[in-house]
Write a protein that holds these residues in place. Structure first.
Motif, PDB file in Angstrom:
ATOM      1  N   SER A 249      32.218  61.368   6.217  1.00  0.00           N
ATOM      2  CA  SER A 249      30.974  60.919   6.964  1.00  0.00           C
ATOM      3  C   SER A 249      30.063  61.958   7.153  1.00  0.00           C
ATOM      4  CB  SER A 249      31.469  60.273   8.537  1.00  0.00           C
ATOM      5  OG  SER A 249      32.306  61.436   8.979  1.00  0.00           O
ATOM      6  N   ASP A 250      30.267  63.257   6.498  1.00  0.00           N
ATOM      7  CA  ASP A 250      29.230  64.231   6.405  1.00  0.00           C
ATOM      8  C   ASP A 250      28.051  63.643   5.664  1.00  0.00           C
ATOM      9  OD1 ASP A 250      30.051  65.306   3.297  1.00  0.00           O
ATOM     10  OD2 ASP A 250      31.752  65.014   4.493  1.00  0.00           O
ATOM     11  N   CYS A 251      28.452  62.748   4.652  1.00  0.00           N
ATOM     12  CA  CYS A 251      27.489  62.277   3.509  1.00  0.00           C
ATOM     13  C   CYS A 251      26.551  63.266   3.190  1.00  0.00           C
ATOM     14  CB  CYS A 251      26.814  61.095   4.398  1.00  0.00           C
ATOM     15  SG  CYS A 251      27.635  59.832   4.903  1.00  0.00           S
ATOM     16  N   SER A 252      27.220  64.389   2.685  1.00  0.00           N
ATOM     17  CA  SER A 252      26.432  65.629   2.214  1.00  0.00           C
ATOM     18  C   SER A 252      25.382  65.219   1.057  1.00  0.00           C
ATOM     19  CB  SER A 252      27.422  66.738   2.109  1.00  0.00           C
ATOM     20  OG  SER A 252      27.719  67.132   3.027  1.00  0.00           O
ATOM     21  N   LEU A 253      24.400  65.882   1.009  1.00  0.00           N
ATOM     22  CA  LEU A 253      23.589  65.768  -0.195  1.00  0.00           C
ATOM     23  C   LEU A 253      24.299  66.256  -1.437  1.00  0.00           C
ATOM     24  CD1 LEU A 253      20.876  65.184  -1.821  1.00  0.00           C
ATOM     25  CD2 LEU A 253      20.132  67.601  -0.985  1.00  0.00           C
ATOM     26  N   ILE A 254      24.318  65.452  -2.505  1.00  0.00           N
ATOM     27  CA  ILE A 254      25.200  65.985  -3.662  1.00  0.00           C
ATOM     28  C   ILE A 254      24.254  65.416  -4.885  1.00  0.00           C
ATOM     29  CG2 ILE A 254      27.710  65.613  -2.936  1.00  0.00           C
ATOM     30  CD1 ILE A 254      27.614  62.884  -4.165  1.00  0.00           C
ATOM     31  N   TYR A 255      24.662  66.244  -6.076  1.00  0.00           N
ATOM     32  CA  TYR A 255      23.914  65.618  -7.239  1.00  0.00           C
ATOM     33  C   TYR A 255      25.156  65.251  -8.186  1.00  0.00           C
ATOM     34  CZ  TYR A 255      19.623  67.912  -5.130  1.00  0.00           C
ATOM     35  OH  TYR A 255      18.642  68.048  -4.225  1.00  0.00           O
ATOM     36  N   TYR A 256      24.973  63.830  -8.890  1.00  0.00           N
ATOM     37  CA  TYR A 256      25.997  63.673  -9.901  1.00  0.00           C
ATOM     38  C   TYR A 256      25.168  64.102 -10.961  1.00  0.00           C
ATOM     39  CZ  TYR A 256      28.229  60.451  -6.630  1.00  0.00           C
ATOM     40  OH  TYR A 256      28.785  59.637  -5.760  1.00  0.00           O
ATOM     41  N   ASP A 257      25.888  65.371 -11.875  1.00  0.00           N
ATOM     42  CA  ASP A 257      25.235  65.990 -13.060  1.00  0.00           C
ATOM     43  C   ASP A 257      25.850  64.866 -14.147  1.00  0.00           C
ATOM     44  OD1 ASP A 257      24.221  67.549 -11.356  1.00  0.00           O
ATOM     45  OD2 ASP A 257      25.188  69.468 -12.040  1.00  0.00           O
ATOM     46  N   VAL A 258      24.936  64.272 -14.720  1.00  0.00           N
ATOM     47  CA  VAL A 258      25.385  63.108 -15.693  1.00  0.00           C
ATOM     48  C   VAL A 258      24.639  63.454 -16.968  1.00  0.00           C
ATOM     49  CG1 VAL A 258      25.887  61.320 -13.993  1.00  0.00           C
ATOM     50  CG2 VAL A 258      23.641  61.510 -15.426  1.00  0.00           C
ATOM     51  N   LYS A 259      25.400  63.210 -18.153  1.00  0.00           N
ATOM     52  CA  LYS A 259      24.908  63.077 -19.579  1.00  0.00           C
ATOM     53  C   LYS A 259      25.615  62.084 -20.335  1.00  0.00           C
ATOM     54  CE  LYS A 259      26.902  66.588 -22.201  1.00  0.00           C
ATOM     55  NZ  LYS A 259      26.618  67.877 -23.218  1.00  0.00           N
ATOM     56  N   GLN A 260      25.245  61.877 -21.728  1.00  0.00           N
ATOM     57  CA  GLN A 260      26.040  61.158 -22.230  1.00  0.00           C
ATOM     58  C   GLN A 260      27.438  61.530 -22.516  1.00  0.00           C
ATOM     59  OE1 GLN A 260      23.630  60.440 -25.850  1.00  0.00           O
ATOM     60  NE2 GLN A 260      25.030  61.476 -27.090  1.00  0.00           N
ATOM     61  N   SER A 629      25.069  58.760   8.200  1.00  0.00           N
ATOM     62  CA  SER A 629      26.037  59.974   8.242  1.00  0.00           C
ATOM     63  C   SER A 629      26.529  60.369   9.659  1.00  0.00           C
ATOM     64  CB  SER A 629      25.438  60.971   7.588  1.00  0.00           C
ATOM     65  OG  SER A 629      24.531  61.565   8.579  1.00  0.00           O
ATOM     66  N   MET A 630      27.395  61.168   9.788  1.00  0.00           N
ATOM     67  CA  MET A 630      27.850  62.082  11.182  1.00  0.00           C
ATOM     68  C   MET A 630      26.669  62.367  11.692  1.00  0.00           C
ATOM     69  SD  MET A 630      31.063  64.569  11.128  1.00  0.00           S
ATOM     70  CE  MET A 630      30.596  65.496   9.760  1.00  0.00           C
ATOM     71  N   ASN A 631      25.493  63.073  10.918  1.00  0.00           N
ATOM     72  CA  ASN A 631      24.375  63.520  11.643  1.00  0.00           C
ATOM     73  C   ASN A 631      23.693  62.452  12.184  1.00  0.00           C
ATOM     74  OD1 ASN A 631      25.381  65.953  11.095  1.00  0.00           O
ATOM     75  ND2 ASN A 631      24.123  66.227   9.307  1.00  0.00           N
ATOM     76  N   LYS A 632      24.112  61.264  12.292  1.00  0.00           N
ATOM     77  CA  LYS A 632      23.380  60.156  12.859  1.00  0.00           C
ATOM     78  C   LYS A 632      22.080  59.789  12.114  1.00  0.00           C
ATOM     79  CE  LYS A 632      23.159  62.417  16.456  1.00  0.00           C
ATOM     80  NZ  LYS A 632      22.904  63.026  17.865  1.00  0.00           N
ATOM     81  N   ARG A 633      22.210  60.050  10.624  1.00  0.00           N
ATOM     82  CA  ARG A 633      21.087  59.928   9.888  1.00  0.00           C
ATOM     83  C   ARG A 633      21.001  58.673   8.721  1.00  0.00           C
ATOM     84  NH1 ARG A 633      16.832  63.200   8.480  1.00  0.00           N
ATOM     85  NH2 ARG A 633      17.187  64.667  10.146  1.00  0.00           N
ATOM     86  N   VAL A 634      20.293  58.060   8.326  1.00  0.00           N
ATOM     87  CA  VAL A 634      20.488  56.951   7.472  1.00  0.00           C
ATOM     88  C   VAL A 634      20.009  57.956   6.271  1.00  0.00           C
ATOM     89  CG1 VAL A 634      19.823  54.902   6.523  1.00  0.00           C
ATOM     90  CG2 VAL A 634      20.221  55.160   8.920  1.00  0.00           C
TER      91      VAL A 634
END
Ligand code: SF4
Ligand code: SF4
Ligand code: FES
Length: 822
Positions: A249-260, A629-634
């Motif tokens: 529930s931290d729902c932290s900002l992440i980046y999925y690093d993708v490529k083929q 998130s736990m920070n009460k943020r959508v």
């Protein structure tokens, strides 16, 4: 901190007194080179690049605190000569392997070398043999290491493991003449660099830490990388998909690093996870548990028709909180239209807890977020196995006690050496299971404003106190007369001497019987007084043990009173990723009906994002939508990987709801109290330079009229036998983390060394666990990160059915253990 003005390069800026100059500069978009400093961690002064001039004197901006009227110059000729020389030293003997280095393209050494135009080298020294190490999840190549110590700092100041340290490098000593000829800071930085590399505090050859991987995230060069990612892709080929942590529930900002996937296979895959490490640390569960997608290319029409038919016949939808707000909204709409029972155990417990908390606090939502915790200097945690339940709450707690000269109390039955190691000012109290009501009353007694608190509560608290007489030994000074004879003259003289004397004295002492129930030592008052010295910013974290407690209703009301009558800011950790969102959006039911459809839950017909059900669903890395998130943020999350099958919205449309895409419901959330009518595409997902979380929007909060009605403590009975606990090991959160290729493992009974030794068991032994509700033969796995005698059973492995042991929902249960021959 008061508001002041400082001048940087001739322009005036607002600041807080005591803020670091580097922070003020960054917030205002002023560039000062800096390698070793990490936001929210202590400055190490390892790189010295952030050198500036303050009121005519050289100073390091990462370490210089702002004062009213300060004047800062960020560059002049002298500073630039120094910075260039530092960069030359950093480049000295750095292996020329950028073509294959994992960091190439996002390497701070490359960037600063180019930025500062380093095209010559004035220094030279023989290189040292610096070997590579495979430390498990991470790989350390000491020849690439610039000994900025970010990894050491983040592990200690943010994560709380303190698993890394600098160790001797065995490099040649610098030539004496460099001391005279090299710029001052360059020499100092070089001298340090030449002496050290990074090693493990444990001295082992593999990391035995919580494996968050944050050290790899902060490493400015390619020295520390994820072992799995190593040599798998050039960083510049990866496309970053901003999203939110789907596992907790931290729902932290992440980046999925993708490529083929490969030259032959154009389908994209996630190569790694990255983050904005200065503002949001990640735990190992998401860092390594990112590839949990449900690989479906085509729509299965037959299964879809069957799903719709089942939905038409069913009276219940069972689901959990690993879903988006929009999906929760769809389920609520379906309930309103067709009268389904919506059954979600964790959100139901949380919702009830929140409702009862509102009753006595008068607030719609708890007051704190992770930032509040981080800025506190006295933090108390009750009812959370924090390191595993929600590592980010643990990071915030550690950061607060480490960085703010803080202190804390950690109440939990399971002894946790990691939490214990956060700080010597962290007092871990391993109480009996079931006494959480007494702990909350104790907090009210110790910290509540008795003038304002309800009289009934004050009187009840008084009833635990009793005055008793105690005999103590006191040292007193006494003057005595002595006759002393002069040796020469033989004359006798009377002299007065002061002597110390022990006398027994009877005093009245206040005995609080709650201390005994909670298991506090006799000198707790003394310890607490020391811990509380100079503390003025209080936070309380409460967790899952309380929500599913047999006395949850009263516990929630007590938590509400603590919020109202003490100085604590409260953080109520939502159990799973979107527990808070689901509990606000859905009208939940306690019990299921006769025929149920399960969304990632066992039922008569299962819609499964794990790919093991009757109809496939997209996993959370294949969906766009929002979490609360736990920070009460959508906060928004985006699609990292393609998915070709049906989703919940398709079923809902078939049942006469109307939305082209699931995210059409994002703005509809505005019809629910606290949410806003914002379109998905308008939701930002970033941190600003100032560290402000510019992600989605904050829930609106409101105040209510409140009541004082709480009950007295009621002892709970756990029956006979030995205790077990329901928890996941660090890094595992659900079957979704366990599906990821780096985290896949079989669940076990996780136990401490003490537990194994006491029962003559070994790591890998089999035991039979039984109580009146369940029986299970299971492997025991040593968990070196717990102490004491309470082992735990996990929920992440779908092959293990452990929930029946905990029939009434409380996380502690009594069982019998028997050793079993393999
Ligand atoms: S491993 Fe990376 S983060 Fe750690 S000291 Fe070396 S360069 Fe800095
Ligand atoms: S993985 Fe995390 S806990 Fe382990 S050494 Fe790195 S920062 Fe510390
Ligand atoms: S950033 Fe200030 S010394 Fe390195």
């Amino acid at each position: 901190m008061s508001d002041i003005m400082v001048t940087i390069d001739g322009i005036k800026y607002e600041a807080k007194e005591g803020e670091y100059i580097l922070q003020i500069a960054r917030r205002n978009g002023i560039f000062i080179p800096a390698i070793c400093y990490l936001t929210n961690c202590s400055p190490t002064l390892a790189c010295r690049l952030c050198l500036v001039e303050i009121d005519g004197k050289r100073a390091y901006s990462c370490n210089a605190k702002a004062k009213e009227g300060m004047s800062v110059i960020t560059k002049n000729e002298e500073i630039e000569v120094e910075r260039k020389a530092i960069m030359e030293v950093y480049d000295l003997n750095h292996p020329l392997e950028c073509g294959v280095c994992d960091q190439s393209g996002e390497c701070e050494l490359q960037n600063y070398t180019l930025e500062m135009d380093i095209d010559k080298q004035q220094f030279a020294i023989a290189d040292t043999n610096r070997p590579s190490h495979d430390w498990g999840f991470i790989h350390y190549d000491s020849s690439l290491c610039i000994v900025c110590e970010r990894c050491v700092t983040v592990c200690k100041d943010m994560i709380g493991d303190a698993a890394l340290k600098t160790v001797p490098r065995g490099g040649d000593a610098l030539l004496k003449e460099w001391k005279q000829s090299a710029p001052k800071d360059t020499y100092a930085m070089w001298n340090k660099l030449q002496k050290s590399v990074i090693g493990l505090v444990s001295g082992a050859d593999r990391l035995d830490c919580t494996n968050c991987g944050e050290c790899t995230a902060v490493c400015p060069v390619g020295a520390l990388v994820g072992s799995d990612f190593q040599y798998s892709s050039n960083s510049w080929e990866l496309r970053k998909i901003p999203a939110a942590n789907p596992h907790s529930s931290d729902c932290s900002l992440i980046y999925y690093d993708v490529k083929q996937t490969s030259i032959k296979d154009a389908k994209e895959k996630i190569y790694r996870l990255s983050s904005d490490f200065d503002f949001a640390p990640l735990h190992g569960g998401i860092r390594y548990g990112y590839d949990f997608e449900n690989d479906v290319d085509k729509k299965n029409q037959k299964a879809f028709k069957k799903a719709v038919r089942f939905m038409q016949e069913a009276d219940t939808i069972k689901f959990n909180s690993f879903i988006t707000n929009e999906e929760a909204y769809i389920l609520q709409k379906l309930k309103e239209k067709f009268g389904y029972k919506l059954v979600n155990d964790d959100a139901y417990a949380y919702k009830k807890f929140l409702e009862n908390y509102r009753f006595t606090s008068g607030k719609s939502l708890y007051s704190a977020d992770l930032k509040t915790i981080q800025s506190s200097n006295f933090v108390v945690s009750v009812g959370s196995f924090i390191k595993s339940d929600n590592p980010n709450a643990g990071f915030a707690l550690n950061n607060a006690v480490t960085m703010n000269k803080g202190a804390g109390l950690y109440f939990h039955p399971i002894a946790d050496p990691i939490v214990d190691g956060y700080s010597k000012n962290m007092l871990c109290i391993n109480h009996e299971a079931g006494v959480e009501e007494s702990i909350l009353y104790l907090l009210l007694d110790l910290f509540g404003d008795k003038e304002k608190m309800p009289k009934s509560v004050v009187n009840y608290l008084k009833s635990f106190h009793k005055t008793t007489k105690k005999t103590i030994t006191e040292v007193i000074k006494e003057q005595v007369k002595e006759i002393v004879k002069d040796e020469k003259s033989g004359e006798e003289k009377e002299v007065i001497k002061t002597i110390s004397k022990n006398v027994e004295k009877e005093i009245e002492v206040d005995i609080n019987s709650l201390y005994e129930v909670v298991g506090l030592e006799d000198n707790f008052d003394e310890k607490l007084t020391k811990l509380l010295a100079k503390k003025d910013n209080f936070s309380l974290i409460v967790g899952e043990d309380l929500y599913n407690h047999k006395r949850a209703q009263n516990l929630a009301k007590l938590v509400g009173l603590i919020e109202r009558f003490t100085d604590f800011n409260l953080l109520m950790i939502p159990t799973k990723t979107n527990t808070l969102g689901v509990s606000l959006i859905c009208d939940l039911d306690e019990k299921a009906g006769d025929k149920s459809v399960g969304y990632n839950e066992k039922a008569d017909f299962v819609l499964s994002a794990l790919g093991k059900g009757d109809l496939d669903m997209p996993a959370l890395n294949q969906q766009e939508g929002t979490f609360t998130s736990m920070n009460k943020r959508v906060v928004p999350t985006n699609v990292a990987l393609s998915y070709g099958g049906y989703c919940l919205n398709d079923i809902a449309n078939e049942l006469d709801l109307e939305a082209e895409n699931t995210i059409d419901y994002t703005k509809e959330l505005g019809s629910i109290e606290g949410f806003k009518k914002e379109k998905f595409d308008n939701l930002p997902n970033e941190f600003l330079n100032s560290g402000e979380e510019n992600r989605g929007y904050l829930l609106e909060e409101k105040d209510f009229a409140c009541s004082d009605d709480v009950q007295e403590i009621k002892e709970i009975k756990l029956g006979d036998g030995e205790l077990i606990y329901l928890a996941n090991p660090v890094m595992q959160f659900s079957p979704f983390t366990n599906k990821a290729h780096q985290l896949n493992e079989a669940g076990a009974l996780y136990a401490s060394n003490e537990f194994l030794e006491k029962r003559d068991l070994k790591d890998g032994s089999m035991v039979l666990i039984s109580n009146k509700d369940a029986k299970l033969a299971i492997v025991v796995k040593l968990d070196t990160q717990i102490n004491g005698d309470i082992p735990y059973l996990p929920t992440f492995d779908t092959k293990l059915d452990v929930i029946p042991f905990f029939k009434d929902g409380y996380r502690f249960a009594k069982v019998e253990f028997k050793g079993v021959e393999k």
